[in-house]
Scaffold this motif. Structure first.
Motif, mmCIF file in Angstrom:
data_model
loop_
_atom_site.group_PDB
_atom_site.id
_atom_site.type_symbol
_atom_site.label_atom_id
_atom_site.label_comp_id
_atom_site.label_asym_id
_atom_site.label_seq_id
_atom_site.Cartn_x
_atom_site.Cartn_y
_atom_site.Cartn_z
ATOM 1 N N VAL A 131 0.866 -1.173 0.000
ATOM 2 C CA VAL A 131 0.000 0.000 0.000
ATOM 3 C C VAL A 131 0.908 1.230 0.000
ATOM 4 O O VAL A 131 1.724 1.411 0.918
ATOM 5 C CB VAL A 131 -0.921 0.015 1.231
ATOM 6 C CG1 VAL A 131 -1.758 1.291 1.242
ATOM 7 C CG2 VAL A 131 -1.824 -1.207 1.222
ATOM 8 N N VAL A 132 0.779 2.050 -1.007
ATOM 9 C CA VAL A 132 1.660 3.209 -1.167
ATOM 10 C C VAL A 132 1.421 4.200 -0.028
ATOM 11 O O VAL A 132 0.279 4.584 0.246
ATOM 12 C CB VAL A 132 1.405 3.898 -2.523
ATOM 13 C CG1 VAL A 132 2.301 5.130 -2.663
ATOM 14 C CG2 VAL A 132 1.639 2.930 -3.662
ATOM 15 N N PRO A 133 2.491 4.618 0.669
ATOM 16 C CA PRO A 133 2.319 5.616 1.734
ATOM 17 C C PRO A 133 2.087 7.003 1.136
ATOM 18 O O PRO A 133 2.331 7.231 -0.057
ATOM 19 C CB PRO A 133 3.662 5.552 2.471
ATOM 20 C CG PRO A 133 4.650 5.151 1.411
ATOM 21 C CD PRO A 133 3.895 4.192 0.519
ATOM 22 N N ALA A 134 1.608 7.917 1.949
ATOM 23 C CA ALA A 134 1.412 9.291 1.487
ATOM 24 C C ALA A 134 2.746 9.910 1.102
ATOM 25 O O ALA A 134 3.793 9.578 1.673
ATOM 26 C CB ALA A 134 0.742 10.118 2.583
ATOM 27 N N GLY A 135 2.710 10.783 0.120
ATOM 28 C CA GLY A 135 3.925 11.466 -0.322
ATOM 29 C C GLY A 135 4.009 12.863 0.264
ATOM 30 O O GLY A 135 2.980 13.498 0.561
ATOM 31 N N ALA A 136 5.224 13.345 0.431
ATOM 32 C CA ALA A 136 5.420 14.681 0.999
ATOM 33 C C ALA A 136 4.988 15.767 0.029
ATOM 34 O O ALA A 136 4.507 16.831 0.426
ATOM 35 C CB ALA A 136 6.889 14.867 1.385
ATOM 36 N N ALA A 137 5.139 15.502 -1.275
ATOM 37 C CA ALA A 137 4.791 16.496 -2.299
ATOM 38 C C ALA A 137 4.682 15.794 -3.643
ATOM 39 O O ALA A 137 5.148 14.663 -3.810
ATOM 40 C CB ALA A 137 5.864 17.589 -2.368
ATOM 41 N N ALA A 138 4.040 16.454 -4.578
ATOM 42 C CA ALA A 138 3.930 15.898 -5.925
ATOM 43 C C ALA A 138 5.311 15.819 -6.563
ATOM 44 O O ALA A 138 6.165 16.680 -6.344
ATOM 45 C CB ALA A 138 3.005 16.757 -6.769
ATOM 46 N N GLY A 139 5.529 14.769 -7.355
ATOM 47 C CA GLY A 139 6.800 14.605 -8.049
ATOM 48 C C GLY A 139 7.319 13.186 -7.926
ATOM 49 O O GLY A 139 6.755 12.370 -7.193
ATOM 50 N N PRO A 140 8.381 12.862 -8.650
ATOM 51 C CA PRO A 140 8.918 11.490 -8.637
ATOM 52 C C PRO A 140 9.756 11.211 -7.400
ATOM 53 O O PRO A 140 10.431 12.100 -6.874
ATOM 54 C CB PRO A 140 9.791 11.458 -9.902
ATOM 55 C CG PRO A 140 10.233 12.881 -10.080
ATOM 56 C CD PRO A 140 9.090 13.729 -9.608
ATOM 57 N N VAL A 141 9.700 9.959 -6.936
ATOM 58 C CA VAL A 141 10.562 9.497 -5.830
ATOM 59 C C VAL A 141 11.117 8.129 -6.200
ATOM 60 O O VAL A 141 10.521 7.390 -6.990
ATOM 61 C CB VAL A 141 9.798 9.401 -4.490
ATOM 62 C CG1 VAL A 141 9.316 10.767 -4.031
ATOM 63 C CG2 VAL A 141 8.628 8.425 -4.597
ATOM 64 N N GLY A 142 12.256 7.790 -5.633
ATOM 65 C CA GLY A 142 12.832 6.475 -5.851
ATOM 66 C C GLY A 142 12.114 5.430 -5.021
ATOM 67 O O GLY A 142 11.613 5.714 -3.931
ATOM 68 N N VAL A 143 12.049 4.207 -5.554
ATOM 69 C CA VAL A 143 11.430 3.091 -4.843
ATOM 70 C C VAL A 143 12.515 2.055 -4.548
ATOM 71 O O VAL A 143 13.229 1.628 -5.459
ATOM 72 C CB VAL A 143 10.308 2.448 -5.674
ATOM 73 C CG1 VAL A 143 9.712 1.251 -4.938
ATOM 74 C CG2 VAL A 143 9.223 3.467 -5.993
ATOM 75 N N SER A 144 12.639 1.663 -3.286
ATOM 76 C CA SER A 144 13.634 0.664 -2.908
ATOM 77 C C SER A 144 12.970 -0.436 -2.093
ATOM 78 O O SER A 144 12.045 -0.187 -1.319
ATOM 79 C CB SER A 144 14.781 1.286 -2.109
ATOM 80 O OG SER A 144 14.310 1.862 -0.913
ATOM 81 N N VAL A 145 13.439 -1.668 -2.289
ATOM 82 C CA VAL A 145 12.929 -2.830 -1.568
ATOM 83 C C VAL A 145 14.045 -3.390 -0.700
ATOM 84 O O VAL A 145 15.166 -3.612 -1.183
ATOM 85 C CB VAL A 145 12.430 -3.915 -2.536
ATOM 86 C CG1 VAL A 145 11.986 -5.151 -1.764
ATOM 87 C CG2 VAL A 145 11.286 -3.387 -3.395
ATOM 88 N N THR A 146 13.750 -3.623 0.572
ATOM 89 C CA THR A 146 14.726 -4.200 1.493
ATOM 90 C C THR A 146 14.332 -5.632 1.828
ATOM 91 O O THR A 146 13.186 -5.901 2.207
ATOM 92 C CB THR A 146 14.812 -3.383 2.789
ATOM 93 O OG1 THR A 146 15.260 -2.052 2.474
ATOM 94 C CG2 THR A 146 15.794 -4.013 3.768
ATOM 95 N N THR A 147 15.288 -6.557 1.654
ATOM 96 C CA THR A 147 15.090 -7.967 1.975
ATOM 97 C C THR A 147 16.237 -8.428 2.862
ATOM 98 O O THR A 147 17.131 -7.635 3.198
ATOM 99 C CB THR A 147 15.065 -8.832 0.704
ATOM 100 O OG1 THR A 147 16.394 -8.900 0.157
ATOM 101 C CG2 THR A 147 14.117 -8.275 -0.358
ATOM 102 N N ALA A 148 16.221 -9.709 3.211
ATOM 103 C CA ALA A 148 17.330 -10.260 3.991
ATOM 104 C C ALA A 148 18.634 -10.167 3.223
ATOM 105 O O ALA A 148 19.721 -10.185 3.809
ATOM 106 C CB ALA A 148 17.040 -11.719 4.344
ATOM 107 N N GLY A 149 18.549 -10.055 1.897
ATOM 108 C CA GLY A 149 19.746 -9.972 1.069
ATOM 109 C C GLY A 149 20.267 -8.576 0.851
ATOM 110 O O GLY A 149 21.318 -8.384 0.253
ATOM 111 N N GLY A 150 19.536 -7.579 1.307
ATOM 112 C CA GLY A 150 19.979 -6.207 1.126
ATOM 113 C C GLY A 150 18.882 -5.327 0.560
ATOM 114 O O GLY A 150 17.699 -5.692 0.545
#
Length: 248
Positions: A131-150
């Protein structure tokens, strides 16, 4: 003798807790043939250690003045790879659910959208939903996934504000449709639909404040005009009037 967690990044650096008996005086913890990079003897029943780099499944052993323990398994996990988002944009309010595809996602614990994070639901090793969290402002942001591998970056999500309508010109035309109108407002660059009284109209985005549309046929009278983007819909009530042609 359990170990928690029992998996970590191939690059090392995972702090694990080993529970057992007679652990006082622990002098070494091995992950396979490699020594842990740090060892702390917490109590006679518990030791913490930081995993070295490695791959595959290795046996972890604890060495004390009394000897070396039996091995317990530790699994090295590679960093995740993300191949795509099911949707790359949405409202600054967040709350929409998207899926992320890739590999190595089965141990995902967090997905960050810029500075804000959410806990994902693991569907499989190749798919998670979040579920996408609220954004601070309009515009692009990077998406990162954290797992046990990094943590893996490389994808982008764009937060969008709900559109507004400030003017429609001309504001009337024949019931047969076909009238070219200019709609001005805000947040129109990502417009997905323009409708007159609920009927979709062909449109072209000129820029973030201007959309050009051609009216569909309609019944005589004033109708609502709506403009929609991934964040929501703006409605200008009774903003356009269909005018019946003359009769003899």
């Amino acid at each position: 003798m359990p170990i928690s967690p029992n998996q970590g990044s191939t690059g090392g650096g995972t702090t694990v807790t080993i529970t057992g008996t007679n652990l006082t005086g622990t002098s070494a913890v091995h992950f396979g043939a490699k020594l842990a990079t740090a060892v702390t003897n917490v109590s006679p029943t518990q030791v913490t250690a930081v995993s070295p780099s490695g791959s595959g499944t290795v046996g972890v052993t604890v060495t004390t003045p009394g000897g070396t323990s039996n091995p317990i398994s530790f699994f090295y996990v590679g960093a995740p790879f993300k191949s795509g988002l099911s949707s790359s944009s949405g409202s600054t309010a967040g709350g929409n659910t998207i899926t992320i595809s890739g590999t190595g996602l089965s141990t995902a614990t967090s997905v960050a959208f810029g500075a804000n994070s959410a806990v994902p639901t693991v569907v499989s090793d190749s798919l998670i939903s979040v579920v996408v969290p609220a954004g601070a402002a309009a515009g692009p942001v990077g998406v990162s996934v954290t797992t046990a591998g990094g943590t893996n970056n490389g994808l982008s999500y764009t937060y969008i504000d709900v559109p507004t309508i400030t003017a429609i010109a001309p504001d009337s035309g024949p019931t047969s449709g076909g009238t070219a109108v200019t709609i001005t407002g805000t947040n129109l660059a990502s417009t997905e639909q323009v409708a007159f009284d609920g009927a979709p109209a062909p449109f072209s985005v000129i820029n973030a404040t201007t959309v050009s549309a051609v009216t569909p046929p309609g019944a005589a009278g004033a109708v609502d005009v709506t403009v929609s983007n991934p964040a929501g819909t703006a409605t200008d009530a009774d903003a356009y009037t269909y005018v019946a042609g003359p009769g003899i």
